[in-house]
Design an enzyme around this catalytic site. Sequence first.
Site, mmCIF file in Angstrom:
data_model
loop_
_atom_site.group_PDB
_atom_site.id
_atom_site.type_symbol
_atom_site.label_atom_id
_atom_site.label_comp_id
_atom_site.label_asym_id
_atom_site.label_seq_id
_atom_site.Cartn_x
_atom_site.Cartn_y
_atom_site.Cartn_z
ATOM 1 N N SER A 1 0.832 -1.216 0.000
ATOM 2 C CA SER A 1 0.000 0.000 0.000
ATOM 3 C C SER A 1 0.862 1.260 0.000
ATOM 4 O O SER A 1 0.587 2.225 -0.715
ATOM 5 C CB SER A 1 -0.897 0.028 1.237
ATOM 6 O OG SER A 1 -1.893 -0.952 1.154
ATOM 7 N N GLN B 1 -8.905 2.784 -0.706
ATOM 8 C CA GLN B 1 -8.654 3.070 -2.131
ATOM 9 C C GLN B 1 -9.562 4.196 -2.609
ATOM 10 O O GLN B 1 -9.119 5.092 -3.337
ATOM 11 C CB GLN B 1 -8.871 1.809 -2.962
ATOM 12 C CG GLN B 1 -7.807 0.747 -2.694
ATOM 13 C CD GLN B 1 -8.053 -0.556 -3.439
ATOM 14 O OE1 GLN B 1 -9.076 -0.732 -4.089
ATOM 15 N NE2 GLN B 1 -7.113 -1.473 -3.329
ATOM 16 N N ASP C 1 -7.697 -7.323 4.928
ATOM 17 C CA ASP C 1 -6.752 -8.160 4.178
ATOM 18 C C ASP C 1 -6.281 -9.372 4.982
ATOM 19 O O ASP C 1 -5.692 -10.299 4.412
ATOM 20 C CB ASP C 1 -5.535 -7.327 3.750
ATOM 21 C CG ASP C 1 -5.903 -6.359 2.625
ATOM 22 O OD1 ASP C 1 -6.974 -6.533 2.003
ATOM 23 O OD2 ASP C 1 -5.118 -5.427 2.381
ATOM 24 N N LYS D 1 -13.031 -8.639 -3.791
ATOM 25 C CA LYS D 1 -11.562 -8.531 -3.802
ATOM 26 C C LYS D 1 -10.989 -9.258 -5.031
ATOM 27 O O LYS D 1 -11.708 -9.503 -5.984
ATOM 28 C CB LYS D 1 -11.012 -9.104 -2.492
ATOM 29 C CG LYS D 1 -11.400 -8.272 -1.269
ATOM 30 C CD LYS D 1 -10.703 -6.920 -1.297
ATOM 31 C CE LYS D 1 -11.062 -6.085 -0.091
ATOM 32 N NZ LYS D 1 -10.482 -4.745 -0.169
HETATM 33 C C1 S3P Z 1 -5.782 -0.984 0.021
HETATM 34 C C2 S3P Z 1 -7.045 -0.870 0.536
HETATM 35 C C3 S3P Z 1 -7.919 -2.017 0.790
HETATM 36 C C4 S3P Z 1 -7.138 -3.309 0.812
HETATM 37 C C5 S3P Z 1 -6.188 -3.415 -0.350
HETATM 38 C C6 S3P Z 1 -5.177 -2.279 -0.307
HETATM 39 C C7 S3P Z 1 -4.998 0.244 -0.205
HETATM 40 O O1 S3P Z 1 -8.878 -2.103 -0.252
HETATM 41 O O2 S3P Z 1 -8.006 -4.412 0.832
HETATM 42 O O3 S3P Z 1 -5.483 -4.647 -0.290
HETATM 43 O O4 S3P Z 1 -3.769 0.158 -0.421
HETATM 44 O O5 S3P Z 1 -5.584 1.336 -0.161
HETATM 45 P P1 S3P Z 1 -10.272 -1.302 -0.191
HETATM 46 O O6 S3P Z 1 -9.984 0.152 -0.280
HETATM 47 O O7 S3P Z 1 -11.047 -1.794 -1.397
HETATM 48 O O8 S3P Z 1 -10.916 -1.703 1.107
#
Ligand code: S3P
Length: 431
Positions: free
Chosen positions: A28, A173, A319, A346
């Site tokens: 991330s 995200q 996650d 996902k």
């Molecule tokens: C992430 C946000 C999460 C997570 C993904 C990485 C990110 O997703 O599950 O593996 O780096 O912002 P979501 O925003 O869809 O919850």
Amino acid sequence: MPALAATDVVVQPAARLGGRLTCPGDKSISHRYALLAALATGRTTITGYASGADCASTLNCLRALGVQIAQPGDGLVEIEGRGLGGLAPPTAPLDAGNSGTTFRLLAGILAAQPFDSTLTGDDSLRRRPMERIIAPLRAMGATLHADDDRPPLTISGGSLRGVEWAPPVPSAQVKSAVLLAGLHASGATTVRESAATRDHTERALSGFGIDVERLGLTVTVRGGTPLTGRAVQVPGDFSSAAAWAIAAAASDGSHVVVADVGMNPTRTALLDVLRRAGATVTTEIDRAAESEPIGRLTVAHRSLRPVVIEPSEVPALIDELPLLAALGTYPGAALTVTGAAELRAKESDRIAALVAGLRGLGATASELPDGFTITGGAVSGGTADAAGDHRLVMAFAVAALGAKRPSTILGADAVTVSYPDFFETLTSLRA
Ligand code: S3P
């Protein structure tokens, strides 16, 4: 017995795991540093950049937008920023591969560029919902189109206006896409979350010189302020460390230490769950790198207890839920998760594929519309299909360590998305 494909892996049971390790750079955080570096003025040097395919997709998309990037090796990435508004029009669709973070965060940036672009991805990504970013970016003034709200997504960017957005589903995200668009917008852009999600974007923006106002679950940026290139270090990925923390918690006599791992409190909710499940967990914060705490995590097995995950806990554990399901298969343990329908959106349908795979290994597991239940007990061993999903590969491997006989994971190569050395590390931890 059918022959093994090159993409399948056989996992032998392990009596216990032990040792000290470090994990690949945080996925991330790596995405965010690369994207902000491209928008900044001057050079950014990133050390510890994530080694998996997802973060390579971000660099490839940025190169296609005219960004000069050098990778001299050993996780070092040097990016020559093009400044806000300095990206070049791409000559072909931008391919985010398997990476939802690349796709959604980049969409926020592209919405503000004065050119047309198309974002696409692999089969898995092309099944994932994008309405969640399309709606706020349209509200800011961009024109976006995707058939059935699934990729490919075409974007006609341009001048944006600030917006106040409350995402219906908690998502870092979505929050990040809106904030990145907000960097280019007139006036203030505010995201109001209903539950806290990882705050790497907020921290990274501050590091690159942006004034970020945070008040409870509300975050605001104002458009037009230039970002400044800098040297940044990416901590080890907590979600990768989670595999070893959970494997250590699961089996008798195990004791694992993960060094140099990210300890951002919006990522570490798993540790409380492991304590509730009976494990001994200790953490030490060693230092902060670019406002991201880095530390050491130690986990040791104790007798396991059943655990229930409440819906309010889900956003901070999203996650780690597949790996926690693997813990639920061990003797003494059990796991019930509800309020997690988001898992179906996902890299795979992480409820259906998780339950099917764990059953294939001999576990007792059932689907719920918005979660699953796992009943602990010795797993026989068998075959699990990872459904092209890196987090399921790791979850099935951890469950298979506790089995009575060797197990096969089909499509285990998907692990390269976030953790290319996962199976080598597993071998090194076998005590
Ligand atoms: C992430 C946000 C999460 C997570 C993904 C990485 C990110 O997703 O599950 O593996 O780096 O912002 P979501 O925003 O869809 O919850």
